[in-house]
Design a protein around this motif. Structure first.
Motif, PDB file in Angstrom:
ATOM      1  N   CYS A  90       3.229  15.149 -29.831  1.00 43.69           N
ATOM      2  CA  CYS A  90       3.677  13.662 -30.276  1.00 43.69           C
ATOM      3  C   CYS A  90       5.369  14.072 -30.758  1.00 43.69           C
ATOM      4  N   GLY A  91       5.652  12.703 -30.982  1.00 47.14           N
ATOM      5  CA  GLY A  91       7.073  12.724 -31.391  1.00 47.14           C
ATOM      6  C   GLY A  91       7.099  12.649 -32.920  1.00 47.14           C
ATOM      7  N   GLY A  92       6.043  12.775 -33.702  1.00 48.92           N
ATOM      8  CA  GLY A  92       6.091  12.636 -35.100  1.00 48.92           C
ATOM      9  C   GLY A  92       4.740  11.744 -35.572  1.00 48.92           C
ATOM     10  N   LEU A  93       4.506  11.935 -36.795  1.00 44.63           N
ATOM     11  CA  LEU A  93       3.583  10.676 -37.394  1.00 44.63           C
ATOM     12  C   LEU A  93       4.378   9.993 -38.370  1.00 44.63           C
ATOM     13  N   VAL A  94       4.089   8.551 -38.291  1.00 43.79           N
ATOM     14  CA  VAL A  94       4.241   7.790 -39.371  1.00 43.79           C
ATOM     15  C   VAL A  94       3.302   6.938 -40.394  1.00 43.79           C
ATOM     16  N   LEU A  95       3.164   7.629 -41.571  1.00 46.00           N
ATOM     17  CA  LEU A  95       2.082   7.181 -42.408  1.00 46.00           C
ATOM     18  C   LEU A  95       2.285   6.100 -43.312  1.00 46.00           C
ATOM     19  N   ASP A  96       1.565   5.571 -43.716  1.00 45.87           N
ATOM     20  CA  ASP A  96       1.398   4.386 -44.717  1.00 45.87           C
ATOM     21  C   ASP A  96       2.871   3.287 -44.449  1.00 45.87           C
ATOM     22  N   ASP A  97       2.721   2.961 -43.079  1.00 43.95           N
ATOM     23  CA  ASP A  97       3.619   1.949 -42.838  1.00 43.95           C
ATOM     24  C   ASP A  97       5.070   2.236 -43.058  1.00 43.95           C
ATOM     25  N   GLY A  98       5.476   3.670 -42.826  1.00 46.28           N
ATOM     26  CA  GLY A  98       6.713   4.208 -42.877  1.00 46.28           C
ATOM     27  C   GLY A  98       6.857   4.909 -44.161  1.00 46.28           C
ATOM     28  N   TRP A  99       6.046   5.038 -45.451  1.00 41.76           N
ATOM     29  CA  TRP A  99       6.430   5.828 -46.419  1.00 41.76           C
ATOM     30  C   TRP A  99       6.512   6.972 -46.251  1.00 41.76           C
ATOM     31  N   VAL A 100       5.812   7.744 -45.360  1.00 37.18           N
ATOM     32  CA  VAL A 100       6.121   9.325 -45.073  1.00 37.18           C
ATOM     33  C   VAL A 100       6.107   9.391 -43.535  1.00 37.18           C
ATOM     34  N   ARG A 101       7.161  10.348 -43.299  1.00 39.34           N
ATOM     35  CA  ARG A 101       7.364  10.580 -41.885  1.00 39.34           C
ATOM     36  C   ARG A 101       7.173  12.189 -41.549  1.00 39.34           C
TER      37      ARG A 101
ATOM     38  N   ALA B 137       5.767  11.602 -27.456  1.00 41.58           N
ATOM     39  CA  ALA B 137       6.234  12.769 -27.449  1.00 41.58           C
ATOM     40  C   ALA B 137       7.560  12.662 -26.186  1.00 41.58           C
ATOM     41  N   ASP B 138       8.516  13.679 -26.617  1.00 42.12           N
ATOM     42  CA  ASP B 138       9.361  14.215 -25.656  1.00 42.12           C
ATOM     43  C   ASP B 138       9.126  15.384 -25.395  1.00 42.12           C
ATOM     44  N   PRO B 139       8.410  15.791 -24.184  1.00 45.16           N
ATOM     45  CA  PRO B 139       7.836  16.915 -23.616  1.00 45.16           C
ATOM     46  C   PRO B 139       8.694  18.334 -23.528  1.00 45.16           C
ATOM     47  N   GLU B 140       9.910  17.988 -23.055  1.00 41.22           N
ATOM     48  CA  GLU B 140      11.061  19.124 -23.269  1.00 41.22           C
ATOM     49  C   GLU B 140      11.262  19.484 -24.428  1.00 41.22           C
ATOM     50  N   GLU B 141      11.685  18.384 -25.336  1.00 37.15           N
ATOM     51  CA  GLU B 141      11.884  18.901 -26.729  1.00 37.15           C
ATOM     52  C   GLU B 141      10.864  19.720 -27.626  1.00 37.15           C
ATOM     53  N   GLY B 142       9.716  18.981 -27.106  1.00 40.70           N
ATOM     54  CA  GLY B 142       8.642  19.719 -27.983  1.00 40.70           C
ATOM     55  C   GLY B 142       8.304  21.180 -27.484  1.00 40.70           C
ATOM     56  N   ARG B 143       8.277  21.334 -26.175  1.00 41.16           N
ATOM     57  CA  ARG B 143       8.509  22.747 -25.721  1.00 41.16           C
ATOM     58  C   ARG B 143       9.384  23.760 -26.336  1.00 41.16           C
ATOM     59  N   ARG B 144      10.556  23.020 -26.558  1.00 40.80           N
ATOM     60  CA  ARG B 144      11.549  23.859 -27.019  1.00 40.80           C
ATOM     61  C   ARG B 144      11.540  24.444 -28.896  1.00 40.80           C
ATOM     62  N   CYS B 145      10.850  23.299 -29.257  1.00 39.92           N
ATOM     63  CA  CYS B 145      10.477  23.602 -30.698  1.00 39.92           C
ATOM     64  C   CYS B 145       9.438  24.711 -30.685  1.00 39.92           C
TER      65      CYS B 145
ATOM     66  N   GLY C 215       7.582  16.907 -32.106  1.00 44.87           N
ATOM     67  CA  GLY C 215       8.468  17.450 -31.031  1.00 44.87           C
ATOM     68  C   GLY C 215       9.648  16.467 -30.843  1.00 44.87           C
ATOM     69  N   GLY C 216       9.674  15.022 -31.789  1.00 48.43           N
ATOM     70  CA  GLY C 216      10.651  14.094 -31.444  1.00 48.43           C
ATOM     71  C   GLY C 216      10.266  13.242 -30.553  1.00 48.43           C
ATOM     72  N   SER C 217      10.878  12.010 -30.600  1.00 46.70           N
ATOM     73  CA  SER C 217      10.485  10.857 -30.007  1.00 46.70           C
ATOM     74  C   SER C 217      11.718  10.117 -29.251  1.00 46.70           C
ATOM     75  N   ALA C 218      11.737  10.528 -27.784  1.00 47.17           N
ATOM     76  CA  ALA C 218      12.873   9.987 -26.847  1.00 47.17           C
ATOM     77  C   ALA C 218      12.893   8.548 -26.945  1.00 47.17           C
ATOM     78  N   ALA C 219      11.945   7.823 -27.342  1.00 38.37           N
ATOM     79  CA  ALA C 219      12.095   6.182 -27.668  1.00 38.37           C
ATOM     80  C   ALA C 219      12.951   5.929 -28.672  1.00 38.37           C
TER      81      ALA C 219
END
Length: 241
Positions: free
Chosen positions: A61-72, A34-42, A76-80
């Motif tokens: 969290c910065g998001g979920l990636v399912l089925d090896d990238g098929w669904v995103r 997660a990007d905590p600052e962006e997550g709180r903004r959202c 809150g966005g990922s700063a990585a």
């Protein structure tokens, strides 16, 4: 208006139960940091609490990636490097909280690798050319260039995704070796298919099509252009990625 702490600090947050479902492993899931600052903004702009699945994803969290990238699924966005943009970036939230601002046609909450768009209907879905009721999920299908009502809310949609039912939902849109190809693009990319997914050739023999990773913005842009030019209708906002 509720302040961020009031939205975030709740007695019964949805995140622990969501984590349990992810861990159960019905479908491969990668949880992005997660990007905590962006997550709180959202969270503040959406005015939802961490009791909701939407709020829990934004905050934890910065998001979920399912089925090896098929669904995103957006959070809150990922700063990585190589992460997903936040719900706020995808939906063009104002940089500073604006209580008068609302997504014009609804909230884009996920994409799939083929350019399918998952969106939560706003207050007037008919005005945005979308089926279904306010607060219900819809899907822009890349093989028909039309919005489809999913007849479920956001929380039920996330649980449905994690329950392992994607194989049935994507019947006819997956080819032999799809998993390896879905894992190849980075999260700023999708897969372009030629002949296009809405063509007769692709419908007749998807495995024979040519496929390659390109920017997701290009995948969405081509689909939107064809929907406007050929019908059925302008699909409207498909998210900024």
């Amino acid at each position: 208006m509720r302040e961020t702490d009031e939205l975030a600090r709740v007695d019964d947050p949805a995140w622990p139960e969501l984590q349990e479902l992810i861990t159960a492993g019905a479908v491969p899931v990668r949880v992005l940091p997660a990007d905590p600052e962006e997550g709180r903004r959202c969270l503040l702009q959406m005015q939802v609490t961490a009791r909701s699945t939407l709020g829990a994803l934004a905050l934890n969290c910065g998001g979920l990636v399912l089925d090896d990238g098929w669904v995103r699924v957006y959070g809150g966005g990922s700063a990585a490097a190589g992460g997903l943009p936040s719900l706020g970036r995808v939906n063009r939230f104002p940089e500073e909280f604006d209580p008068a601002w609302h997504p014009a046609s609804g909230l884009v909450v996920g994409h799939d690798v083929l350019g399918g768009v998952f969106a939560l209907n706003g207050h007037d879905p008919a005005g945005a050319g979308r089926p279904g009721d306010p607060g219900q999920m819809t899907y822009f299908a890349p093989d028909t260039l039309e919005w489809e009502a999913l007849d479920m809310g956001h929380s039920t949609w996330v649980w449905w995704l994690l329950s392992g039912r994607l194989e049935t939902f994507y019947d006819g849109l997956r080819w032999p070796g799809w998993r390896e190809e879905a894992a190849e693009p980075d999260l700023a990319q999708g897969i372009t298919v030629y002949p296009f997914l809405w063509s007769k050739e692709a419908h007749d023999d998807l495995a024979a099509t040519s496929r390659r990773p390109v920017a997701m913005s290009e995948v969405l842009g081509v689909a939107a252009d064809f929907a406007r030019q050929m019908g059925p209708a302008d699909p409207g906002f498909l998210g900024e990625v």
